[in-house]
Motif scaffolding. Structure first.
Motif, PDB file in Angstrom:
ATOM      1  N   MET A 186       0.793  -1.224   0.000  1.00  0.00           N
ATOM      2  CA  MET A 186       0.000   0.000   0.000  1.00  0.00           C
ATOM      3  C   MET A 186       0.831   1.282   0.000  1.00  0.00           C
ATOM      4  O   MET A 186       0.466   2.259  -0.640  1.00  0.00           O
ATOM      5  N   TYR A 231       2.227   1.322  -4.444  1.00  0.00           N
ATOM      6  CA  TYR A 231       1.190   0.318  -4.646  1.00  0.00           C
ATOM      7  C   TYR A 231       1.651  -0.796  -5.578  1.00  0.00           C
ATOM      8  O   TYR A 231       2.264  -0.561  -6.619  1.00  0.00           O
ATOM      9  N   VAL A 246      -5.955   3.812  -4.423  1.00  0.00           N
ATOM     10  CA  VAL A 246      -4.671   4.528  -4.489  1.00  0.00           C
ATOM     11  C   VAL A 246      -4.657   5.611  -5.558  1.00  0.00           C
ATOM     12  O   VAL A 246      -3.735   6.436  -5.594  1.00  0.00           O
TER      13      VAL A 246
END
Length: 330
Positions: free
Chosen positions: A125, A301, A283
């Motif tokens: 992430m 990401y 994202v």
């Protein structure tokens, strides 16, 4: 004939009930259709807890959340208890985990049998990057000066990190090794935490520290420290545009101090696909960018398949380096 029809009816009914059960408990077409337990492998307020709450908040703010998260903290034990719990939830798509590279590091050093096969990678992430930091009045103004001194004497400079093994440690070992220096001879001292580490540097008890960039921002802005190098693949922008990367110094090193989202082992592919779609949408939102800015994180990401491949490569690199300095379990 009536018995045959009745048996056929029973079989149809069982099939319907089974399908309903799979939909409510597994990853059916309407997944997710109930709340999701999101386990943070750390204590409240820590980085993994912050990531769990950031994912929850980002999905809500971007109107992407179908079902609520119930966040549970399972800190301590180097993340091993949290990962053991996730392993017990085998194939359950309603239990997720936020973790770091401890998913493979702890296995390498021998403090758990749990490994990357005991989780399902869903998404990398975000990341911090790692930096070399010295006091503002240090004799060193460039990382290459430190490297040159280490070439003459590997013990000429004492480094500090928050813990070992760690990415902070790799941010010393890897550039040192890439410069042709015996990394096992370099002095690296571990302190309790990032805050204690900075205190040791400012107090003059350590020459150089390797730490996350967020740990150095405040003292840099106060004019108390200098940042000599950053582990990012490309030069950073804004306030850090003047900090050289290892690559720009001719040292082939890139290190992501990432945090990611995982599921239990044997997670249904349909659930993996769902989170690939959902996280890839998240994202790209302004809401997620605001979260990155707030926590001084950087975009890193990776979808489930890319993340899985990266983990395998990272594990091999880490295993080789830790074996070289005698920290990997034989």
């Amino acid at each position: 004939m009536k018995k045959i029809l009745f048996l056929g009816f029973l079989m149809t009914l069982v099939g319907i009930l089974t399908a309903c059960s799979e939909t409510s408990e597994g990853a059916g077409e309407d997944y997710p259709n109930q709340s999701i337990e999101l386990v943070a492998a750390g204590s409240p307020g820590g980085g993994l807890d912050t990531l769990a709450r950031a994912i929850d908040q980002g999905l809500q703010d971007a109107d992407l959340q179908n079902q609520p998260f119930v966040i549970e903290n399972k800190g301590g034990g180097g993340g091993n208890p949290a990962r053991a719990y996730i392993k017990e939830q085998d194939d359950d798509p309603y239990t997720l985990l936020t973790e770091s590279n401890r998913v493979y590091v702890n296995n390498i050093v021998g403090n758990t049998e749990l490994d990357i096969d005991d989780v399902t990678p869903l998404a990398r992430m975000a990341t911090e990057y790692l930096v070399w930091v010295v006091r503002e009045d240090s004799e060193y103004t460039e990382a290459t000066q430190i490297i040159e001194d280490l070439k003459e004497d590997p013990k000429a400079v004492q480094f500090g990190v928050g813990t070992v093994p760690s990415n902070d440690q790799m941010n010393i070992i890897r550039p040192v090794k890439a410069s042709g220096i015996d990394a096992s001879s370099v002095e690296i001292v571990a302190f309790d935490s990032g805050g204690d580490l900075m205190t040791q540097l400012l107090g003059g008890h350590i020459d150089v520290i390797s730490t996350g960039i967020s740990e150095a921002i405040e003292q840099r802005e106060a004019g108390k420290v200098r940042i000599l190098a950053v582990s990012s693949p490309e030069p950073l922008s804004g306030d850090f545009s003047d900090v050289p990367t290892w690559n720009s110094l001719g040292i082939d090193v890139e290190i992501l101090h990432w945090r990611g989202l995982f599921g239990p082992p044997n997670m249904p592919q349909s659930a993996i696909d769902y989170w690939d779609e959902k996280m890839s949408e998240l994202v790209e939102t302004e809401e997620w960018q605001a979260i990155l800015d707030k926590y001084k994180w950087f975009d890193a990401y990776a979808d489930s398949e890319t993340f899985k491949q990266a983990l395998e490569e990272e594990k091999q690199t880490m295993s080789d380096l830790l074996s070289e300095i005698g920290l990997a379990e034989e």
